[in-house]
Scaffold this active site. Structure first.
Site, PDB file in Angstrom:
ATOM      1  CG  HIS A 164       4.541   0.546  -8.351  1.00  0.00           C
ATOM      2  ND1 HIS A 164       3.498   0.143  -7.559  1.00  0.00           N
ATOM      3  CD2 HIS A 164       4.589  -0.333  -9.377  1.00  0.00           C
ATOM      4  CE1 HIS A 164       2.939  -0.933  -8.075  1.00  0.00           C
ATOM      5  NE2 HIS A 164       3.589  -1.247  -9.184  1.00  0.00           N
ATOM      6  CG  HIS A 186       5.053  -6.054  -7.937  1.00  0.00           C
ATOM      7  ND1 HIS A 186       6.044  -5.218  -8.440  1.00  0.00           N
ATOM      8  CD2 HIS A 186       3.880  -5.556  -8.397  1.00  0.00           C
ATOM      9  CE1 HIS A 186       5.482  -4.265  -9.158  1.00  0.00           C
ATOM     10  NE2 HIS A 186       4.182  -4.442  -9.157  1.00  0.00           N
ATOM     11  CB  CYS A 216      -3.290  -3.632 -15.349  1.00  0.00           C
ATOM     12  SG  CYS A 216      -2.823  -3.700 -17.064  1.00  0.00           S
ATOM     13  CG  HIS A 223      -0.705  -4.812  -8.268  1.00  0.00           C
ATOM     14  ND1 HIS A 223      -1.065  -3.525  -8.603  1.00  0.00           N
ATOM     15  CD2 HIS A 223       0.556  -4.982  -8.709  1.00  0.00           C
ATOM     16  CE1 HIS A 223      -0.054  -2.941  -9.224  1.00  0.00           C
ATOM     17  NE2 HIS A 223       0.942  -3.806  -9.298  1.00  0.00           N
ATOM     18  CD  GLU A 283      -8.363  -0.351 -13.814  1.00  0.00           C
ATOM     19  OE1 GLU A 283      -8.412  -0.064 -15.030  1.00  0.00           O
ATOM     20  OE2 GLU A 283      -7.342  -0.761 -13.254  1.00  0.00           O
ATOM     21  CE1 TYR A 343       5.517  -3.692 -17.345  1.00  0.00           C
ATOM     22  CE2 TYR A 343       4.189  -5.619 -16.834  1.00  0.00           C
ATOM     23  CZ  TYR A 343       4.428  -4.260 -16.722  1.00  0.00           C
ATOM     24  OH  TYR A 343       3.591  -3.473 -15.972  1.00  0.00           O
ATOM     25  CD  GLU A 351       4.106  -0.903 -12.876  1.00  0.00           C
ATOM     26  OE1 GLU A 351       4.399  -1.918 -12.200  1.00  0.00           O
ATOM     27  OE2 GLU A 351       3.114  -0.212 -12.635  1.00  0.00           O
ATOM     28  CD  GLU A 394       3.103  -4.828 -12.761  1.00  0.00           C
ATOM     29  OE1 GLU A 394       2.651  -4.060 -11.910  1.00  0.00           O
ATOM     30  OE2 GLU A 394       2.547  -5.026 -13.865  1.00  0.00           O
ATOM     31  CD1 TRP A 418       0.168  -3.648 -19.701  1.00  0.00           C
ATOM     32  CD2 TRP A 418       1.549  -2.090 -18.886  1.00  0.00           C
ATOM     33  NE1 TRP A 418      -0.604  -2.614 -19.246  1.00  0.00           N
ATOM     34  CE2 TRP A 418       0.219  -1.646 -18.735  1.00  0.00           C
ATOM     35  CE3 TRP A 418       2.588  -1.288 -18.423  1.00  0.00           C
ATOM     36  CZ2 TRP A 418      -0.094  -0.417 -18.159  1.00  0.00           C
ATOM     37  CZ3 TRP A 418       2.273  -0.068 -17.845  1.00  0.00           C
ATOM     38  CH2 TRP A 418       0.949   0.360 -17.722  1.00  0.00           C
TER      39      TRP A 418
END
Length: 179
Positions: A30, A37, A72, A74, A92, A109, A119, A121, A166
């Site tokens: 980032h 990614h 969100c 990864h 989270e 986006y 970002e 992604e 996003w």
């Protein structure tokens, strides 16, 4: 499957067609020129049909303090996508998820934070339900709220600057039926 420490610090790099082309360390990917990614977003609903939104911790590198979708993350290299979503829900929000399904598998986006960090992604969007109340991780989330989807859509339309880019884009794409 046991995932190594290296995997926990990696993101999956993809090409424009969404094919994996490698991995990179999360703390280096980032930047001002972030490569495409793989990520994911999830909207969690309660038994009243309300959607959970969260406010990002002020410690977050990008979009700190901004309201966003439930969570969100990864996926890790070699990790099943559904397992990745469930892992992040626990990390989270301390939530177990029910009825997990992908609602926008090809969402993509690119957005630039006020700090200049990008970002970029391919970010499949999930919908899930839960019967529990969040137990937030303060490193990730500073507050949360349950809201009606129509109120969320209006707020994102009327004040998009108050939300993650996003989420605003996802809400436009999904419409009122999925998020």
């Amino acid at each position: 499957m046991s995932l190594s420490t290296l995997q926990h610090d990696s993101v999956i790099l993809v090409d424009d067609a969404g094919r994996q082309i490698g991995t990179a360390q999360k703390n280096t990917v980032h930047t001002l020129d972030t490569p495409l990614h793989l990520a994911f977003s999830c909207y969690v609903f309660n038994s009243h049909g309300q959607v959970l939104i969260t406010r990002r911790s002020l410690a977050k590198t990008t979009w700190p303090g901004v309201w966003t979708n439930s969570f969100c993350g990864h996926p890790l290299p070699g990790e099943d996508p559904d397992d990745a979503v469930r892992r992040r829900a626990q990390l989270e929000l301390g939530l177990d998820l029910d009825q997990l399904k992908v609602v926008a598998p090809q969402f993509r986006y690119r957005a630039t934070d006020a700090s200049g960090i990008v970002e970029n992604e391919l970010c499949p969007v999930y919908r899930a339900t839960t019967t529990a109340e969040p137990r937030v991780n303060p490193d990730e989330v500073m507050e949360f709220a349950w809201t009606d989807t129509s109120a969320l859509h209006r707020a994102a339309r009327d004040a998009p600057w108050a939300f993650s880019p996003w989420m605003v884009l996802q809400l436009r794409e999904l419409g009122a039926h999925d998020a």
